[in-house]
Enzyme design. Structure first.
Site, PDB file in Angstrom:
ATOM      1  CG  HIS A 152      -2.056  -0.834   0.968  1.00 13.53           C
ATOM      2  ND1 HIS A 152      -1.880  -2.209   1.222  1.00 13.53           N
ATOM      3  CD2 HIS A 152      -3.325  -0.413   0.436  1.00 13.53           C
ATOM      4  CE1 HIS A 152      -3.281  -2.836   0.911  1.00 13.53           C
ATOM      5  NE2 HIS A 152      -4.205  -1.772   0.506  1.00 13.53           N
ATOM      6  N   GLY A 153       2.125   1.213   0.355  1.00 13.73           N
ATOM      7  CA  GLY A 153       2.785   2.344   0.049  1.00 13.73           C
ATOM      8  C   GLY A 153       4.356   2.291   0.899  1.00 13.73           C
TER       9      GLY A 153
END
Length: 474
Positions: free
Chosen positions: A323-324
């Site tokens: 997700h990041g």
């Protein structure tokens, strides 16, 4: 280019639809045009990144051919498969995680290594995962190799699901790429689904984004308890209606061109356990990790609980990282690893069935706290925010700002709450059961309602209201 932008609504999409349906007749010409349009769509914001896309298409096309050619050569096929995984993950690592990795090396070892400034290509995690699944499915004999590079290019770059999913497996659309039939019903269903998604994004998600941003960007240590909960609730609704709205628009656009994508959301906020929540939220990503990581590791059918814990840890640390490039996402992944491990070890889903409302409340609050981690800029901010929610910052219970928020937006909160439950699905089933689909008056009201929603959404887009894009990290 965003689906909720004026350039997409008023120029890109009408032009693509007009050329596709008016000038092109063969499936081959339509596929080539969709590939060209998708590359244009991707290149709109940052043209240089289209070369990364083309590199990914070409490389994975070749990997697919090689795997298919040497499928029966055990060692060689594994070498090709490993090379493919390393290649794809290297692209993601360089563009998404290298800066994060080097900054942490500098911090941990007190070094001053020059950290390059690297812009993240939008949607890179989505199309890279699709490319990996294409080659792995050929290796497993779960899918056929595609010998036309243009078709592989269309599969990886198809613009409806390019920047925010759903993550589509090749076998889902393989036949549709080579032999699909666009119909008026499919097109009209796609238009309606696109309008639903646009309303979710423009009318609901963008409105909640204003409240959420005010809360998360305020002075966290002095924020009132009520404001902290309202901000967390606003972000809970924002990310759901934003993400599910984009998925609806993607599914709707696919239908317009004769493609059928799998659903990506199934009312996740009605879940009564974290396990159920993740079967309903971002279904395509959960399915991808299940099929390509969790099951190959042994899944839940292992002889030792320690192995089960290891499998869950691997999946959720990867989910967080996906997700990041921020510690908040990694901690967020570990947070769900802990909750899911506890639920599985104690068989939570099959227990306490007489307290289903308490189980729902536990799940909803746990998810909301997870979103605080997800939304915060750093771990320290998340910690302060959660303390504010619990009243541990010596903060007030409420403040003057709260009533003003509710006065102007209570309607949006009511709609968001109602929309979180499968009420529209029940209504749709009743309509089908009573055969109202063939009633002229009903169809007239239905069509006018969608037109009104479309016009209202367009007015928000034209006015240039707040329109954040929350997938830049993905």
């Amino acid at each position: 280019m965003l689906f909720s932008s004026s350039i997409f609504i008023f120029l890109f999409l009408p032009c693509v639809l007009f050329i596709y349906f008016v000038f092109l007749r063969s499936i081959k010409s339509r596929n080539i045009f969709l590939l060209f349009s998708s590359l244009m769509f991707y290149a709109w914001g940052e043209p240089k990144f289209v070369f990364i896309m083309l590199l990914s298409i070409l490389a994975n096309y070749i990997f697919g051919l090689l795997i298919n050619e040497y499928r029966n050569h055990n060692i060689l096929s594994k070498i090709i498969l490993t090379t493919m995984v390393v290649f794809n993950l290297s692209i993601i690592f360089i563009y998404k995680y290298l800066m994060f990795f080097m900054n942490n090396i500098n911090n941990i070892f007190n070094l001053e290594i020059n950290v390059p400034s690297i812009t993240l290509p939008i949607g890179i995690s989505f199309f890279t995962f699709q490319a990996i699944s294409y080659v792995v499915d050929i290796y497993r004999k779960d899918g056929q190799v595609q010998k036309n590079p243009l078709n592989v290019g269309l599969y990886i770059s198809f613009f409806p699901q390019l920047i925010a999913g759903p993550i589509v497996r090749y076998q889902t659309v393989a036949k549709q790429i080579s032999n699909r039939k666009e119909t008026f019903k499919g097109f009209s269903d796609g238009v309606c689904r696109f309008i639903v998604g646009m309303c979710k994004k423009v009318l609901l998600a963008n409105t909640f984004a204003i409240f959420a941003d005010k809360a998360f960007n305020s002075n966290l240590s002095s924020m009132s308890v009520a404001m902290a909960w309202l901000g967390a609730l606003s972000y809970t609704f924002q990310i759901y209606y934003d993400f599910s709205g984009y998925s609806d628009m993607a599914i709707g656009l696919g239908k317009m061109f004769g493609f059928n994508f799998n659903e990506n959301f199934n009312y996740p906020y009605i879940s009564r356990s974290i396990s159920e929540f993740w079967r309903r939220w971002h279904i395509s990503l959960g399915t991808w990790f299940k099929d390509y990581v969790y099951i190959p590791l042994g899944g839940s059918r292992v002889s030792h609980k320690s192995r089960l814990i290891f499998n869950l840890f691997t999946v959720w640390i990867l989910t967080g990282i996906w997700h990041g490039a921020n510690w908040t996402f990694i901690i967020w992944g570990l947070y769900y690893f802990i909750l899911l491990s506890i639920e599985k070890l104690f068989d939570f889903e099959n227990k306490f069935k007489n307290i289903k409302y308490i189980k729902w409340l536990y799940t909803f609050v746990a998810v909301m706290l997870g979103w605080v981690l997800f939304r915060s800029n750093d771990i320290n901010s998340a910690f302060i925010y959660i303390k504010a929610m619990l009243g541990l910052n010596n903060n007030l219970i409420t403040d003057n700002f709260l009533p003003s928020v509710f006065e102007g937006s209570i309607t949006f909160f009511i709609i968001a709450i109602i929309g979180s439950f499968p009420i529209t699905r029940l209504i749709k089933n009743q309509i089908t059961a009573k055969n109202l689909n063939n009633n002229f008056f009903f169809n007239l009201v239905y069509t006018v309602s969608f037109l009104l929603l479309y016009i209202i959404s367009l007015s928000y887009i034209v006015k240039g209201t707040y329109n954040p894009f929350i997938y830049f990290n993905f």
